[in-house]
Design a protein around this motif. Structure first.
Motif, short mmCIF file in Angstrom:
data_model
loop_
_atom_site.label_atom_id
_atom_site.label_comp_id
_atom_site.label_asym_id
_atom_site.label_seq_id
_atom_site.Cartn_x
_atom_site.Cartn_y
_atom_site.Cartn_z
N ARG A 6 25.22 18.73 24.34
CA ARG A 6 25.77 20.10 24.31
C ARG A 6 27.04 20.21 25.16
N ALA A 7 27.01 19.55 26.32
CA ALA A 7 28.18 19.57 27.22
C ALA A 7 29.37 18.87 26.57
N GLN A 8 29.12 17.75 25.88
CA GLN A 8 30.20 17.03 25.20
C GLN A 8 30.78 17.87 24.06
N LEU A 9 29.91 18.57 23.34
CA LEU A 9 30.39 19.44 22.27
C LEU A 9 31.25 20.57 22.82
N LYS A 10 30.88 21.08 23.99
CA LYS A 10 31.67 22.14 24.62
C LYS A 10 33.06 21.61 24.99
N HIS A 135 31.85 19.14 34.48
CA HIS A 135 30.40 19.37 34.34
C HIS A 135 29.78 18.43 33.32
N ALA A 136 30.56 18.02 32.32
CA ALA A 136 30.06 17.11 31.28
C ALA A 136 30.17 15.64 31.71
N GLY A 137 30.80 15.40 32.87
CA GLY A 137 30.99 14.03 33.34
C GLY A 137 32.10 13.29 32.60
N ASP A 138 32.99 14.02 31.95
CA ASP A 138 34.10 13.45 31.19
C ASP A 138 35.33 13.40 32.09
#
Length: 171
Positions: A6-10, A135-138
């Motif tokens: 979900r975080a990556q999609l955001k 927050h997504a670690g990207d």
């Protein structure tokens, strides 16, 4: 290959939206350039156009690295809608141009004020993407957002610095 979280999609959604908004800026900057007299502000517009094109490429490259595919019907429709909204936002000044005084210096000042507001929105977008990616670690998208946001801040500061001279040109 695992499905994106979900975080990556955001991250992808926000990255794509910023990419579309940057693309929509190109015709607006070109319109400003066509009206700007030679000098410091025109030079800023040329630099802004060049920088926007670099941003578009960097954002597109990152989207590709993250596996964003713009080939599905749904993503194609979403992209068209987002591009249309971004174009409408970038061109929101066009109807107002008809109501503006004929004085070119006044029009340039008003466009500079609107450009400053657009830069403020871009800065906010990049700061939000920086946090969302964090927050997504990207880390790579976070670094890209921080770098492009800093460039937007520099361009914003240059526009604000040009406002007194543009105002003085009103006579």
């Amino acid at each position: 290959m695992t499905a994106p979280t979900r975080a990556q999609l955001k991250v992808l959604r926000h990255l794509h939206a910023i990419h579309e908004r940057e693309r929509a800026l190109v015709p607006e900057i070109q319109a400003q350039l066509s009206a700007a007299p030679p000098g410091g502000y025109r030079d800023e517009l040329v630099a802004h156009l060049d920088e926007t094109r670099v941003h578009i490429t960097a954002l597109a490259d990152r989207l590709t690295e993250l596996g964003y595919r713009n080939g599905s019907v749904l993503s194609g429709v979403a992209s068209l809608v987002q591009a249309g909204l971004a174009q409408a936002t970038a061109r929101r000044l066009t109807p107002l141009d008809l109501l503006r005084p004929a004085d070119p210096a006044d029009r340039i000042l008003q466009r500079a004020r609107h450009a400053a507001a657009a830069h403020a929105a871009n800065i906010a977008d990049y700061r939000a993407l920086d946090r969302i990616a964090g927050h997504a670690g990207d880390i790579r998208t976070q670094a890209l957002a921080a770098r492009l946001g800093a460039q937007e801040q520099e361009r914003f500061d240059a526009i604000i610095a040009a406002i007194p001279a543009l105002t003085d040109a009103l006579g």
